[in-house]
Enzyme design. Structure first.
Site, PDB file in Angstrom:
ATOM      1  N   GLU A 122       0.851  -1.174   0.000  1.00  0.00           N
ATOM      2  CA  GLU A 122       0.000   0.000   0.000  1.00  0.00           C
ATOM      3  C   GLU A 122       0.901   1.243   0.000  1.00  0.00           C
ATOM      4  O   GLU A 122       1.882   1.257   0.748  1.00  0.00           O
ATOM      5  CB  GLU A 122      -0.912   0.048   1.232  1.00  0.00           C
ATOM      6  CG  GLU A 122      -1.933   1.168   1.128  1.00  0.00           C
ATOM      7  CD  GLU A 122      -2.891   1.245   2.336  1.00  0.00           C
ATOM      8  OE1 GLU A 122      -2.750   0.441   3.279  1.00  0.00           O
ATOM      9  OE2 GLU A 122      -3.770   2.106   2.304  1.00  0.00           O
ATOM     10  N   MET A 256       0.407  -2.722   8.735  1.00  0.00           N
ATOM     11  CA  MET A 256      -0.288  -2.854   7.454  1.00  0.00           C
ATOM     12  C   MET A 256      -1.174  -4.099   7.448  1.00  0.00           C
ATOM     13  O   MET A 256      -0.763  -5.179   7.847  1.00  0.00           O
ATOM     14  CB  MET A 256       0.779  -2.924   6.342  1.00  0.00           C
ATOM     15  CG  MET A 256       0.222  -3.150   4.967  1.00  0.00           C
ATOM     16  SD  MET A 256      -0.848  -1.767   4.436  1.00  0.00           S
ATOM     17  CE  MET A 256      -1.932  -2.630   3.315  1.00  0.00           C
ATOM     18  N   GLU A 257      -2.392  -3.910   6.933  1.00  0.00           N
ATOM     19  CA  GLU A 257      -3.465  -4.895   7.036  1.00  0.00           C
ATOM     20  C   GLU A 257      -3.509  -5.944   5.937  1.00  0.00           C
ATOM     21  O   GLU A 257      -4.590  -6.495   5.659  1.00  0.00           O
ATOM     22  CB  GLU A 257      -4.803  -4.159   7.055  1.00  0.00           C
ATOM     23  CG  GLU A 257      -5.210  -3.506   5.704  1.00  0.00           C
ATOM     24  CD  GLU A 257      -4.839  -2.037   5.554  1.00  0.00           C
ATOM     25  OE1 GLU A 257      -3.890  -1.594   6.224  1.00  0.00           O
ATOM     26  OE2 GLU A 257      -5.500  -1.339   4.757  1.00  0.00           O
ATOM     27  N   ASN A 258      -2.382  -6.300   5.297  1.00  0.00           N
ATOM     28  CA  ASN A 258      -2.391  -7.309   4.230  1.00  0.00           C
ATOM     29  C   ASN A 258      -3.263  -8.493   4.618  1.00  0.00           C
ATOM     30  O   ASN A 258      -3.192  -8.996   5.733  1.00  0.00           O
ATOM     31  CB  ASN A 258      -0.975  -7.818   3.981  1.00  0.00           C
ATOM     32  CG  ASN A 258       0.037  -6.708   3.958  1.00  0.00           C
ATOM     33  OD1 ASN A 258       0.006  -5.867   3.093  1.00  0.00           O
ATOM     34  ND2 ASN A 258       0.909  -6.679   4.964  1.00  0.00           N
ATOM     35  N   HIS A 290      -6.845  -2.195  14.996  1.00  0.00           N
ATOM     36  CA  HIS A 290      -7.047  -1.428  13.760  1.00  0.00           C
ATOM     37  C   HIS A 290      -6.774  -2.295  12.528  1.00  0.00           C
ATOM     38  O   HIS A 290      -7.617  -2.395  11.639  1.00  0.00           O
ATOM     39  CB  HIS A 290      -6.131  -0.203  13.778  1.00  0.00           C
ATOM     40  CG  HIS A 290      -6.195   0.629  12.537  1.00  0.00           C
ATOM     41  ND1 HIS A 290      -6.986   1.753  12.450  1.00  0.00           N
ATOM     42  CD2 HIS A 290      -5.581   0.499  11.328  1.00  0.00           C
ATOM     43  CE1 HIS A 290      -6.857   2.282  11.243  1.00  0.00           C
ATOM     44  NE2 HIS A 290      -5.999   1.541  10.541  1.00  0.00           N
ATOM     45  N   GLU A 291      -5.637  -2.929  12.496  1.00  0.00           N
ATOM     46  CA  GLU A 291      -5.291  -3.718  11.305  1.00  0.00           C
ATOM     47  C   GLU A 291      -6.218  -4.923  11.185  1.00  0.00           C
ATOM     48  O   GLU A 291      -6.638  -5.287  10.085  1.00  0.00           O
ATOM     49  CB  GLU A 291      -3.820  -4.154  11.324  1.00  0.00           C
ATOM     50  CG  GLU A 291      -2.797  -3.022  11.507  1.00  0.00           C
ATOM     51  CD  GLU A 291      -2.969  -1.836  10.574  1.00  0.00           C
ATOM     52  OE1 GLU A 291      -3.586  -1.987   9.495  1.00  0.00           O
ATOM     53  OE2 GLU A 291      -2.505  -0.727  10.934  1.00  0.00           O
ATOM     54  N   HIS A 294      -9.546  -3.923   9.690  1.00  0.00           N
ATOM     55  CA  HIS A 294      -9.500  -3.689   8.239  1.00  0.00           C
ATOM     56  C   HIS A 294      -9.952  -4.932   7.464  1.00  0.00           C
ATOM     57  O   HIS A 294     -10.314  -4.816   6.292  1.00  0.00           O
ATOM     58  CB  HIS A 294      -8.078  -3.337   7.803  1.00  0.00           C
ATOM     59  CG  HIS A 294      -7.768  -1.867   7.784  1.00  0.00           C
ATOM     60  ND1 HIS A 294      -8.616  -0.922   7.254  1.00  0.00           N
ATOM     61  CD2 HIS A 294      -6.666  -1.186   8.203  1.00  0.00           C
ATOM     62  CE1 HIS A 294      -8.047   0.283   7.355  1.00  0.00           C
ATOM     63  NE2 HIS A 294      -6.867   0.150   7.934  1.00  0.00           N
ATOM     64  N   GLU A 313      -9.907   4.070   6.078  1.00  0.00           N
ATOM     65  CA  GLU A 313      -9.090   4.511   7.220  1.00  0.00           C
ATOM     66  C   GLU A 313      -9.921   5.261   8.263  1.00  0.00           C
ATOM     67  O   GLU A 313      -9.802   4.995   9.463  1.00  0.00           O
ATOM     68  CB  GLU A 313      -7.894   5.344   6.756  1.00  0.00           C
ATOM     69  CG  GLU A 313      -6.866   4.562   5.918  1.00  0.00           C
ATOM     70  CD  GLU A 313      -6.268   3.358   6.634  1.00  0.00           C
ATOM     71  OE1 GLU A 313      -6.438   3.209   7.861  1.00  0.00           O
ATOM     72  OE2 GLU A 313      -5.605   2.538   5.949  1.00  0.00           O
TER      73      GLU A 313
HETATM   74  N1  BES Z   1      -3.164   0.924   5.778  1.00  0.00           N
HETATM   75  C1  BES Z   1      -2.400   1.556   6.790  1.00  0.00           C
HETATM   76  C2  BES Z   1      -0.920   1.429   6.569  1.00  0.00           C
HETATM   77  C3  BES Z   1      -0.352   2.291   5.480  1.00  0.00           C
HETATM   78  C4  BES Z   1      -0.281   3.633   5.626  1.00  0.00           C
HETATM   79  C5  BES Z   1       0.136   1.768   4.343  1.00  0.00           C
HETATM   80  C6  BES Z   1       0.282   4.416   4.625  1.00  0.00           C
HETATM   81  C7  BES Z   1       0.680   2.548   3.338  1.00  0.00           C
HETATM   82  C8  BES Z   1       0.769   3.884   3.480  1.00  0.00           C
HETATM   83  C9  BES Z   1      -2.707   0.978   8.167  1.00  0.00           C
HETATM   84  O1  BES Z   1      -3.955   0.401   8.287  1.00  0.00           O
HETATM   85  C10 BES Z   1      -2.685   2.116   9.121  1.00  0.00           C
HETATM   86  O2  BES Z   1      -3.544   2.947   9.041  1.00  0.00           O
HETATM   87  N2  BES Z   1      -1.697   2.168  10.001  1.00  0.00           N
HETATM   88  C11 BES Z   1      -1.496   3.240  10.927  1.00  0.00           C
HETATM   89  C12 BES Z   1      -1.835   2.859  12.325  1.00  0.00           C
HETATM   90  C13 BES Z   1      -3.275   2.962  12.659  1.00  0.00           C
HETATM   91  C14 BES Z   1      -3.543   2.516  14.080  1.00  0.00           C
HETATM   92  C15 BES Z   1      -3.866   4.333  12.445  1.00  0.00           C
HETATM   93  C16 BES Z   1      -0.028   3.567  10.877  1.00  0.00           C
HETATM   94  O3  BES Z   1       0.731   2.802  10.283  1.00  0.00           O
HETATM   95  O4  BES Z   1       0.358   4.597  11.416  1.00  0.00           O
HETATM   96 ZN    ZN Z   2      -5.567   1.708   8.577  1.00  0.00          ZN
END
Ligand code: BES
Ligand code: ZN
Length: 850
Positions: A122, A256-258, A290-291, A294, A313
């Site tokens: 992502e 990351m939620e793979n 959170h993950e 998703h 998100e």
């Molecule tokens: N999908 C995101 C990770 C991500 C962010 C991938 C930007 C690529 C680019 C993941 O679900 C996420 O939101 N992670 C957050 C933590 C969450 C608790 C808000 C993070 O990584 O900060």
């Molecule tokens: Zn997220």
């Protein structure tokens, strides 16, 4: 690769993909420098498409050969992908590419970290692995074969088969490429299992480096709680035989939620009482949740395009906040989230980086994983829930899952389920997704003949590209208190839809004291002239815990603003009211700790700017220091009793109750240290059996310029623990005063254990510098210069992290001409660096308003 003129992508240009994918087969022959990826993809023309032109994304993979239906083809390769003549019917594409994971320091695509292979796809990382339609509206089942010498070979979905040196995985759920993942390494599993409510047994694993195997239990428990909660609260079950979590040391984000294979920054998985603070435990629980959440809000239902990012998100942040509120204390969670929202999202929304929750254009999507998309995106969902009510909210969610499972959706789809479930017209509400900026709500009141009238006026300041705003729907939760502190009107939600609007309350015996925006029912700034007495009254009596805290916060903010401009001392009325809260044993210690916490210096700068003044970071720093001293002096008879009363008996547990006590104890210690020369903090440091108390003691000392011996002892004790040392690096810079901060940060970069390639270590030093308002904005400009120097160095290595850290400069328009000139000079220097990445170029241009 990135030398081509960067293109702006517009939401309004969306077109459906020309071809859809029925299935994907990938074979990885792993090698650190020469990994081969063989892909076999079944394409079919999309009946919805306007064009038949075939193109695949690809950035960097070296194409070895390509075939269509078994026949060799020679595609035309460009900097961003390839095009090729294809049949006007279903066909099979096959190709082999070579990539170099060891050279991948950007940490997007397939890379190595401490000898382990790992992916981050992502948003647009899959195109660095192979040629493919790397867009979220192309979903397909994946089958993956991994060949490599590592003992553990993982990918998405369920394990199919494995043997020495190979493993095969199949993920039956159609997914976009951004959810693809692969991990290979010498890893150990902390195992667990979960039985879903329909009786399906799921194998759970937390995979880590062998040395870290003792630090996985908390993550595993958090995962099980998350799975249970999503069943209980949203009726959502897990849908594969296994759920794997992997910890990796080099990672740009948190996690990351793979699908079926979540990958985490090791800083938000690994935990032990000795090495992790209570706040870290809470963060781990929230991110695991959170993950995991998703899986339904993001994976089963994904985004049509990246403009819809808040669809997954914002909703998933909202869900993880509900989870934390249920697991811990709801008011404490809410207050913490609002502190964070103001510090990060309000800052963003009031400066050059302001953008709507659903942006309408971008150059590099990685730059739009912002506080606005995430935190304001979650607030918008909270408002929707407040407006329709709990029952209708969950009915709408059920409809969302029923109607859109397996699809790639838009905000329109999301709002439509609420309209269909409730019969409401949400067209005005939709402005929350398209208008940037924080609405300001001013309040007038009138009382006559037992009728109390509240008149609100809303106004949203201009933001880049949006000079004029239309009125938004604002749910304003209000309660009224009588003169003796009794609630005469329990919480009621006023629905404001106009620019100016009045609401009346009848039958009141006396003029009430209003409690406005209870629970922070909308992400707005309330401006209301009210006396210190009235705020002190709310701090003592409000039945809404959020507004009770807010009353104290308002007083503290106004006091600090006044002290930064005119000197002086905190008002006695405020100090007495605060002391009463601290002594009130019926109040949750965590709540009391929040009441004691000062507003951040950057928040004071923003408030001064919004009130039409030019903030002076040094004056704010000194005001905060004098404020702390006055607080300590005023509370001196309370502090010792409070400190001892908060002792936690028994073994360490990271639950909300114990954590709240330790938090209040540390807050008391910080003040006590101003009075006792550090005696209590030294004792706590020496006796500490957990990181919360050890770090609490050390930072109390360092905040007063004390504790050199403890600081050295800490670094000696933990020099082998990378995550604890990240905390230590950050602490050195966070506690350096004014001009000392850039000097200290520079010293940190000179250490042999500083590592530019590890985002955690880079952020420890420079995140702390950017977060040290007095130090970053030190008058000499040394803070700006140092950060610019290091961002220029980091950009060729890791554009994503560089671009994100540029945001430290976003507040330049607030400051005096001299600071503005120095910040702009730093930004221009970054802008002129040779072969600047697209990521950083976009951020700098937006900050400068180019
Ligand atoms: N999908 C995101 C990770 C991500 C962010 C991938 C930007 C690529 C680019 C993941 O679900 C996420 O939101 N992670 C957050 C933590 C969450 C608790 C808000 C993070 O990584 O900060
Ligand atoms: Zn997220």
């Amino acid at each position: 690769m990135k030398d081509a003129a960067p293109q702006t992508i517009y939401l309004s240009d969306y077109t459906p993909p020309a071809f859809l994918v029925d299935s994907v087969h990938l074979t990885f022959r792993l090698d650190p420098e020469k990994t081969r990826v063989i892909s076999k993809v079944d394409f079919r023309p999309n009946p919805q498409a306007k064009s038949r032109a075939f193109s695949l994304h690809g950035e960097g993979p070296a194409l070895q050969w390509a075939r269509i239906d078994g026949r060799d083809v020679t595609p035309e390769i460009t900097e961003t992908g390839l095009t090729c003549e294809v049949p006007d019917a279903p066909f099979t594409w096959e190709a082999e590419v070579e990539i170099n994971p060891a050279a991948n320091t950007a940490l997007e695509g397939l890379y190595t970290s401490n000898g382990m292979y790992c992916t981050q796809c992502e948003a647009e990382g899959f195109r660095r692995i192979t040629y493919y339609p790397d867009r979220p509206d192309v979903m397909a089942p994946f089958t993956v074969r991994i060949e490599g010498s590592d003992p553990v070979l993982l990918s998405n979905g369920n394990p199919l088969n494995s043997g020495p040196g190979w493993a095969e995985w199949h993920d039956p759920w159609p997914k976009p490429a951004y959810l693809f993942a692969l991990v290979a390494g010498d890893l150990r599993a902390h195992e667990g299992s979960f039985t879903t409510r329909s009786g399906h047994e799921v194998a759970l694993n937390v995979w880590v480096r062998p040395d870290d195997i003792g630090k996985c239990a908390f993550a595993m428990e958090s995962l099980k709680k998350s799975m249970q909660w999503d069943e209980d609260k949203y009726g959502r079950e897990y849908d594969l035989d296994v759920f794997n979590i992997v910890a990796v040391d080099d990672f740009n984000m948190g996690a990351m939620e793979n699908k079926g294979l979540n990958i985490f920054n090791s800083s938000v998985v690994l935990a032990s009482p000795e090495t992790s603070t209570d706040a870290t435990f809470e963060r781990i629980e929230a991110i695991i949740a959170h993950e995991y959440f998703h899986n339904w809000t993001g994976n089963r239902i994904t985004c049509r395009d990246w403009f819809q990012l808040c669809l997954k998100e914002g909703l998933t942040v909202f869900r993880d906040a509900q989870f934390t509120a249920d697991m811990r204390s709801a008011p404490v969670k809410r207050i913490g989230d609002v502190i964070d929202l103001r510090a990060r999202q309000f800052r963003e929304d009031s400066g050059p980086l302001a953008h709507p929750v659903r942006p309408d254009s971008f150059v590099e999507i990685n730059n739009f994983y912002t506080a606005t998309v995430y935190e304001k995106g979650a607030e918008v969902i909270g408002m929707l829930k407040t407006l329709v009510g709990d029952e209708a909210y969950f009915r709408a969610l059920d409809l969302y899952f029923d109607r859109h499972d397996g699809q790639a959706c838009t905000i329109e789809d999301w709002l439509k389920v609420f309209e269909d479930a409730t019969g409401r017209d949400l067209s005005q509400f939709k402005r929350w997704y398209s208008q940037a900026g924080t609405p300001r709500l001013s309040v007038e009141e009138e009382f006559a003949d037992g009728t109390y009238t509240l008149t609100f006026e809303q106004h949203t300041p201009p933001t880049p590209g949006q000079p004029d705003k239309a009125p938004q729907v604002i749910p304003i939760a209000v309660g009224l208190l009588g003169p003796n502190g009794d609630e005469v009107q329990p919480t009621t939600v006023l629905e404001m839809t106009q620019a100016r609007q009045s609401f009346t309350f009848d039958g009141l015996g006396a003029r009430p004291v209003p409690s406005i925006l209870r629970g922070f029912s909308a992400p707005v700034t309330v401006t209301r002239d009210s006396s210190t007495n009235e705020r002190a009254f709310l701090l003592a009596h409000d039945t809404d815990p959020f507004n009770r805290w807010e009353a104290g916060r308002d007083l503290a903010r106004e006091t600090l603003m006044r002290m930064a401009q005119h000197g002086g001392a905190p008002d006695r009325g405020y100090l007495d009211a605060l002391a009463a809260v601290l002594r009130d044993d019926t109040l949750d210690p965590a709540f009391r700790a929040l009441a004691l916490r000062q507003p951040g210096q950057d928040d004071i700068a923003r408030a001064l700017h919004e009130a039409g003044h030019t903030p002076d970071p040094e004056a704010i720093f000194h005001a905060a220091d004098r404020f702390g001293a006055a607080l300590a002096e005023h509370l001196k008879d309370t502090l010792h009793a409070l400190y001892t009363a908060m002792d936690v008996p028994g073994p360490y547990r990271p639950d909300a109750d114990d954590a709240g006590r330790r938090d209040l104890q540390n807050a008391a210690l910080a003040l006590k240290t101003r009075l006792d020369g550090g005696a209590a903090a030294r004792t706590q440091f020496a006796a500490a059996g957990n990181m919360t108390q050890q770090l609490g003691a050390l930072s109390s000392l360092m905040a007063q310029g004390l504790g050199d011996a403890e600081n050295t002892a800490f670094a000696e004790q933990w020099h082998d623990d990378r995550l604890v040392m990240d905390r230590w690096f950050a602490l050195q810079v966070a506690h350096a005063r004014l001009e000392e901060a850039p000097k200290t940060a520079a010293q940190m970069t000179a250490r042999s254990d500083f590592n530019l390639k590890n985002p955690n270590r880079f952020r420890a030093v420079f995140g702390a510098l950017a977060g040290n308002a007095g130090g970053f904005h030190a008058a000499s400009g040394a803070g700006y210069e140092l950060l610019a120097d290091w961002l220029i160095r980091l950009d060729p290595i890791n554009p994503q992290t560089t671009a994100r850290m540029c945001a430290a400069f976003q507040t330049w328009p607030r400051y005096d001409a001299d600071r503005q000139a120095r910040i702009k000079a730093a930004l221009h220097r970054i802008q002129n660096a040779p072969s600047l990445s697209r990521d950083t170029a976009e951020m700098v241009a937006r900050i400068l308003g180019d």
